[in-house]
Design an enzyme around this catalytic site. Structure first.
Site, PDB file in Angstrom:
ATOM      1  N   ASP A  95      35.446  39.997  33.521  1.00 11.20           N
ATOM      2  CA  ASP A  95      35.575  40.042  34.979  1.00 11.20           C
ATOM      3  C   ASP A  95      37.036  39.802  35.359  1.00 11.20           C
ATOM      4  OD1 ASP A  95      34.854  39.408  37.921  1.00 11.20           O
ATOM      5  OD2 ASP A  95      32.911  39.809  37.012  1.00 11.20           O
ATOM      6  N   HIS A 100      36.197  36.633  42.087  1.00 10.33           N
ATOM      7  CA  HIS A 100      34.958  37.276  41.636  1.00 10.33           C
ATOM      8  C   HIS A 100      34.465  36.714  40.304  1.00 10.33           C
ATOM      9  CE1 HIS A 100      32.412  40.709  40.258  1.00 10.33           C
ATOM     10  NE2 HIS A 100      32.212  40.909  41.547  1.00 10.33           N
ATOM     11  N   SER A 142      26.965  42.712  41.325  1.00 11.07           N
ATOM     12  CA  SER A 142      27.846  41.799  40.577  1.00 11.07           C
ATOM     13  C   SER A 142      27.237  40.419  40.473  1.00 11.07           C
ATOM     14  CB  SER A 142      29.204  41.684  41.274  1.00 11.07           C
ATOM     15  OG  SER A 142      29.964  42.844  41.094  1.00 11.07           O
TER      16      SER A 142
END
EC number: 3.4.14.10
Length: 1310
Positions: free
Chosen positions: A46, A272, A458
């Protein structure tokens, strides 16, 4: 205490913030708390994880939560190949080295370094830090380090100017000069503030070996005070990290690759990855509802979000990340990244993803994308790779209340509107299972926030990955063998089914049932060791979508079921046990369709051993209901273990489109109500001849607004769904209407997908319609024009039966880019073998190809850089790349881009270097790119944005175009069905193009064409258009000039063939005498030209010429050559000259000018000539005299400039010298504009000598603005010296940072 009239509910639904109950995770943990993910490592591919974020420090058993932090992008790499030793000093406490920033770095006494070698590098913090944190840091730095001081300086300068103006209201000439100086100072301060651009910190990096381990230290103090900076070793060894500053709160760790002199600085590229990691495995304490799904699991953080590309993933970063996962022997990979692709399950990255599962036994979980709600909107790799577990996203009532603060829940679990849907274009369903697609949990400290809500697949992917970690933790502790196919089968066979397979796959994840499923398998069982795949049809499924595919029976379709053995360890040789398993495998399969499908005919049974079996099925979709998507799976069950569920699945999707009313070419859908999250899909065949669709929707509700997602898609073989997609989220107020136009392809199925937003409450009543139109440009959708022809013919026609199109205006050509093609510089392009960091399993060493391109711009341009051979290919790219970086002539990094998106960079006038990086483990494939196009190398397109190009003219006939009469007027183009209207369009003249590149030969214009049927149609780009410039442009004037010179030369030659020869008294011909004279003059000029090049203190050649030819005493070029020789000698010797010796040299130059040169000029004569009216005459004799006088004036100016510069450079300047300089200044003022570039050096030194710092400042700023980047360094250094002279400390600091940023010693690493 105040009394409240309303009870406050204090029971916050924390469980809904990070849901565990819907997936069975809570049930499993409640029953088996020890199965909390311990013994399991999850790799999070990620943007990287912040080790400071809440809940990400320890596991439930006290282990380190994050086993390592890695950056696979290369954007954090620092070149540390420069080796230095301590600067020797008698004072043992004053130990230092000089960093690449030029700063003195003080080495603490407690640092051990037996070899004394320090590896040093430098890194821009801007290239490391997330943009939000960097902007906050820069804002704070500006206020503290610039604004406060600058405001004071500006106020003081303005006050001084105002006081002087008030004091001398009627100034003398001298006072005017002083006032101008004060004004210049104010202007310069304002200009610096206007152009202020802090590049941010450039950090010195120091790496050394203390005899035991490698250590790195980054000078975050920016002062060389390393005592205040933290020393770090590889994170995997020490689990230590640091923060850059308290302002940014960005953490960093290091990985030292000493064998290839690389320091890898690891920084989270965004929030994220931390959020994803926290969903997987955050641990806040025992029985804490805020815990991640698997609090006992450990994490491996791998950043694939390249800082240079705003955290976009690249192919090299993904390849390296997968390698790291294999090296660290992780159990699970979670990848919440993905993009659309053209070819599913193919390409470099998708192959490696499948390999990680198949060969290395890693469970690979990935998001399917957020491109819904239309079908076939899957993203790679999660929904396209066979061996990956693709996870869709759904929302529960508990999540709606806890996370989104809805005033009431919808009361049901539903897929998120945006969650991508299957199937893939090859029939593969794509979505394997579904999990909660939102969470509120930890984010990095640099966000200055403890936790945040994020949603998307996600978030559903790490939820599923955490659940799988619980399952694997249980299996390991119970000593139950497992394999990726078994885990996948367990998840799918125990999932909670919903009606919408395209959204949720097999259903909602139920991890506690998956554990029971694996336990229930008969022991010993070969099912867990053998994977069964069915292939056929379009590949991994059957997907019939077009009308001609679903009108009749398909005939026999061959399918093959392939057993595949999954060994325990792939890195060992084959054993007898492995072979026995294959030999003993045999099962009898029962084949069914689920849901039952009468349109699929297949055999009922199949006996299977460890070899491929082929069988036929037949599909007859002719009787299926229209306007629907029909789905079933051919499933294979072991007759002896029916409870094990299907061992293999083969998805079959049939879409039966409806046909459009042939009279109206439209469809209406009335009385269409939408409940919360409801999706309505319509499949229709676009009528033959149509290329435009008009969609209209009306909200008939009285008091309810409607948020609706419109997603209209047609699919083309071998192309991404994004190419033909129309997607828009609209808000419809009560009784309002929305209309839009979009492009369609005729005779191809169009899906109209309308979805009420998942969180919109209440029912809305709507009606909508679609109407088709036809404005066809033939012979092709893409038009190709040639500038040499000056026009292009195309046909406009309406192919839609029995319709009439009225085009209300001329076609609109929107030219977007002037595209320039570059080929690589072969001398600077090379293939290199990379280090062990880039060596895949089985010793597959990766090579890199670096291509270098040179770009010259005549003026500023906003450009996009693309590699057309590889553009738009990411997950399905066979190569690793291509990442490009752009630099100016000083190697300053300006921007970067990659293959997937359109990256732009704004460049000023000047020369630039573009370096492109492509990788592969097959060197011959890279050599092919280097030799592409007959050896010229891989092309690069530079797209220069263009504006304001003249609109073309349109004519109905070629004759009208030739005579430029009867242009087509607005509103005069009318198209009847079947009628063809020829149109002749003029091209763009080359002289109208922006003068941004040296030559347009080989360049082309790119744009689009639209037809204004109405205002909304003007925005619909229907056709692409290109205009090519394939030949050199020679204007008529230049041609005639060449003819003229050619004819002149010919006439001269003719005259020379029969010369008139006269004879002197000595008997020598005049022509021979002239040649001898020309020879002597040429020989003299050659010798003079060599004088400045010779390192001759005595000027021997100069003196020799004077002795040989007495008439050269008055030959100005000879004396100027000697002057240049003296100046060059001074320049070469200056670094070693003492002040006294330098003054001697300068006085020699001054005396030479005064004695030898000034006496050769009559200044009044020059002034008088250029003051006369006839100085601008075109008379031939006057022009000859003018040319001579211009030459003399230029010499005169150059000599006075040299004199002034030499006087300014003397070590001491008395009043007489300053007065002399002022006279020189005034003299030059008479002959040349004082702002002319010739005078720059003199004006700089003259104003510096007079301490007119404001004028000096403005002059330097002007030069930096006007000169190309390759010439900036001289003026930037002078600017720094000026700030030091004026003792403006805050500007000294600022300028030093700019110098480091603008003039790096090497290119940024790939």
């Amino acid at each position: 205490m105040n009394c409240l009239s309303t009870d406050i509910d204090t029971h916050f639904p924390v469980a809904g913030c990070l849901p565990k109950q819907p997936t069975g995770a809570l049930q499993l943990l409640t029953k088996y708390p020890q199965y909390d993910g311990r013994q399991i490592t999850i790799a999070v591919i990620d943007t990287g994880i912040d080790p400071l974020a809440s809940g990400l420090q320890k596991t439930t058993t006290g282990q380190e939560k994050i086993i390592d932090l890695r950056d696979s992008t290369g954007s954090g790499d620092v070149d540390i190949s420069t080796i230095v030793k301590l600067i020797s000093n008698n004072n043992s406490e004053d130990r230092s080295i000089q960093g690449l920033s030029g700063r003195k770095l003080k080495i603490p006494l407690n640092w051990k370094n037996p070899t004394g070698n320090f590896h040093i590098g430098i890194k821009s913090l801007k290239q490391l830090m997330p943009s939000s944190a960097f902007e906050r840091l820069i804002k704070e730095r500006r206020e503290k380090m610039f604004d406060s001081e600058h405001r004071l300086a500006l106020a003081e300068a303005q006050r001084r100017l105002d006081e002087y103006i008030n004091k001398y209201s009627l100034p003398t000439e001298e006072q005017k000069l002083t006032r101008e100086e004060f004004q210049s100072f104010v202007d310069a301060l304002k200009e610096v503030e206007k152009k202020y651009n802090d590049p941010g910190p450039f950090l010195d990096c120091i790496v050394w070996n203390d005899g035991d381990k490698w250590i790195a230290c980054i000078d975050t103090s920016e002062q060389g005070d390393l005592e205040k900076c933290k020393c770090l070793t590889n994170y995997v060894d020490s689990h230590e990290f640091a923060t850059f500053s308290v302002i940014d709160m960005v953490t960093y760790s290091v990985q030292i690759h000493h064998e290839n002199n690389i320091l890898e600085i690891v920084v989270a590229g965004g929030s994220h990855g931390t959020h994803v990691g926290a969903i997987c495995a955050a641990y806040f304490g025992e029985s804490c509802e805020e815990n991640g799904i698997a609090p006992g699991a450990q994490l491996l953080s791998i950043n694939v979000g390249d800082h240079r590309l705003s955290t976009m993933e690249t192919i090299p970063s993904l390849v390296r990340a997968i390698k790291y996962c294999i090296d660290y022997k992780v159990d699970i990979i979670n990848m919440s990244y993905g993009e659309d692709c053209q070819i599913p399950n193919a390409g470099r990255v998708q192959d490696l993803c499948n390999e990680a599962v198949e060969k290395h036994g890693i469970i690979f979980v990935s998001s399917v994308g957020n491109n819904g709600p239309a079908l076939s909107t899957n993203s790679a790799p999660g929904a396209t790779c066979t061996n990956l577990i693709g996870v869709g996203g759904y929302v529960t009532p508990e999540m709606q209340l806890a996370e989104y603060a809805l005033r009431e829940s919808t009361g049901c679990t539903t897929p998120f509107t945006w969650s991508s849907r299957g199937p893939c274009t090859d029939g593969w369903l794509g979505v394997c299972i579904s999990a909660p697609g939102a969470a509120i949990t930890s984010v990095p400290k640099f966000i200055l926030c403890q936790r945040q809500l994020m949603n998307g697949t996600s978030m559903s992917s790490p939820n599923a990955a955490g659940c799988i970690a619980l399952l694997l933790s249980a299996l390991k502790q119970e000593n139950i063998e497992y394999s990726p196919p078994l885990i996948r089968r367990a998840l799918m066979n125990t999932a909670q089914k919903l009606d919408d397979e395209f959204s949720v796959g097999a259903g909602l994840l139920q991890i506690h049932k998956a554990l029971d499923y694996i336990r229930s398998l008969a022991k010993p069982s070969l099912i867990s060791k053998i994977q069964l795949d069915i292939i056929g049809g379009q590949g991994r499924g059957i997907y019939l979508r077009e009308l001609d595919q679903v009108q009749v029976s398909s005939g026999d379709i061959g399918l093959t079921i392939k057993p595949k053995y999954i060994p325990k360890k792939t890195d060992q040789t084959v054993t007898y046990e492995d072979q026995e398993i294959k030999i003993n495998f045999a099962c009898r399969l029962s084949l069914i369709c689920d849901p039952p499908a009468s349109y699929v005919q297949h055999g009922k049974f199949l006996d299977l051993a460890f070899s491929d079996r082929t069988f036929d099925i037949k599909i007859d979709p002719s009787h299926l209901q229209q306007d629907q998507a029909h789905f079933t799976e051919l499933q294979a069950f072991d007759v002896n273990q029916i409870n094990a569920g299907p061992l293999a699945r083969f998805p079959i999707t049939i879409i039966k489109p409806i046909t459009v009313n042939p009279q109206t070419h439209s469809l209406e859908f009335n009385c269409q109500t939408f409940k919360t999250g409801q999706i309505r899909r319509h499949f229709l065949q676009v009528p033959s001849g149509s290329n435009i669709a008009a969609f209209k929707i009306t909200n008939h509700s009285c008091d309810t607004s409607a948020k609706i997602n419109l997603n209209f898609i047609q699919l083309e073989p071998g192309r991404s769904f994004h190419v033909t997609e129309f997607e828009k989220i609209i808000r419809l107020s009560p009784h309002s209407t929305f209309q839009c136009y979009f492009n369609v392809q005729d005779k191809r199925t169009l899906e109209l997908c309308l979805a009420r937003w998942w969180s919109s409450l209440a029912i809305v009543d709507t009606s909508y319609s679609i109407e088709f139109h036809s404005i066809i440009v033939s012979p092709s959708v893409s038009m190709h024009l040639r500038s040499s022809q000056s026009y292009e013919r195309f046909i406009l026609e309406n192919r839609l039966y029995n319709t009439y199109e009225d085009i209300n205006g001329l076609p609109i050509i929107n030219w977007k880019y002037l595209v320039q093609t570059l080929r690589p510089n072969k001398d600077e392009s090379k293939i290199q073998v990379l280090s062990k960091r880039d060596c895949l399993t089985e010793q597959r060493q990766i090579y890199q190809l670096i291509l270098t391109y040179n770009l010259a711009l005549l003026k500023a341009s906003d450009i996009q850089i693309k590699c057309p051979y590889l553009h738009e290919l990411l997950y399905d790219n066979e190569y690793e790349g291509a990442l490009w970086m752009c630099f100016d002539a000083n190697k300053q990094y300006l921007g970067a881009g990659d293959v997937k998106k359109n990256y732009s960079v704004k460049l000023e006038k000047g020369d630039f270097i573009i370096r492109m990086h492509i990788r592969h483990d097959q060197c011959d494939l890279l050599e092919r790119l280097l030799k592409d196009n007959g050896g010229t190398g891989l092309a690069l397109h530079i797209e220069h944005k263009v504006n304001g190009l003249p609109a073309p003219d349109f004519y109905h006939s070629l004759g009208a175009l030739h005579t430029q009469k009867r242009k087509i007027q607005a509103s005069s183009i009318k198209l009847q069905w079947g009628h063809q209207q020829p149109i002749y369009m003029t091209t763009v003249q080359e002289d109208k193009l922006p003068k941004v590149i040296n030559s347009t030969t080989g360049a082309f214009l790119f744009g689009t064409m639209t037809f204004p049927m109405n205002e909304k149609m003007k925005k619909l780009e229907m056709n692409t258009i290109y205009q090519y410039f394939v030949e050199p442009c020679l204007s008529s004037s230049s041609s005639s000039s060449k003819k003229s010179s050619s004819s002149s030369a010919n006439s001269t030659n003719k005259k020379q063939t029969n010369p008139i020869i006269t004879t002197t008294d000595d008997g020598i011909s005049n022509s021979q005498s002239q040649k001898d004279q020309q020879y002597q003059e040429a020989l003299r000029d050659l010798k003079i030209s060599w004088i400045p090049k010779l390192n001759d203190d005595q000027g021997k050649l100069y003196e020799e010429l004077l002795c040989e030819q007495q008439d050269l005493n008055n030959h100005i070029p000879l004396h100027i050559a000697r002057l240049q020789q003296l100046e060059n000698q001074l320049k070469q010797q200056q670094p070693i000259l003492t002040t006294e010796k330098k003054d001697e040299k300068l006085n020699e130059i001054i005396k030479f000018i005064q004695d030898k040169l000034l006496s050769l000029f009559n200044e009044d004569l020059i002034l008088n000539f250029f003051g006369q009216k006839n100085s601008s005459s075109t008379d031939k004799d006057i022009q000859i005299i003018k040319s001579d006088m211009e030459k003399r004036r230029n010499w005169f100016i150059d000599i006075y400039v040299s004199l002034g510069v030499s006087l300014c450079e003397l070590s001491t300047l008395n009043d007489d010298t300053l007065n002399y300089l002022t006279n020189i200044y005034k003299t030059l003022q008479k002959h040349i504009d004082i702002n002319d570039g010739k005078l720059t050096n003199f004006l700089y030194k003259y104003n510096l000598a007079k301490k007119s710092y404001g004028r000096v400042w403005k002059l330097l700023l002007k030069q930096i603005e006007e000169k190309s980047a390759s010439q900036h360094q001289e003026y930037d250094n002078k600017l720094l010296q000026l700030y030091q002279t004026m003792n403006m400390k805050y500007l000294i600091t600022y300028q030093e940072r700019l110098l480091i940023a603008k003039y790096p010693q090497a290119y940024v690493l790939f």
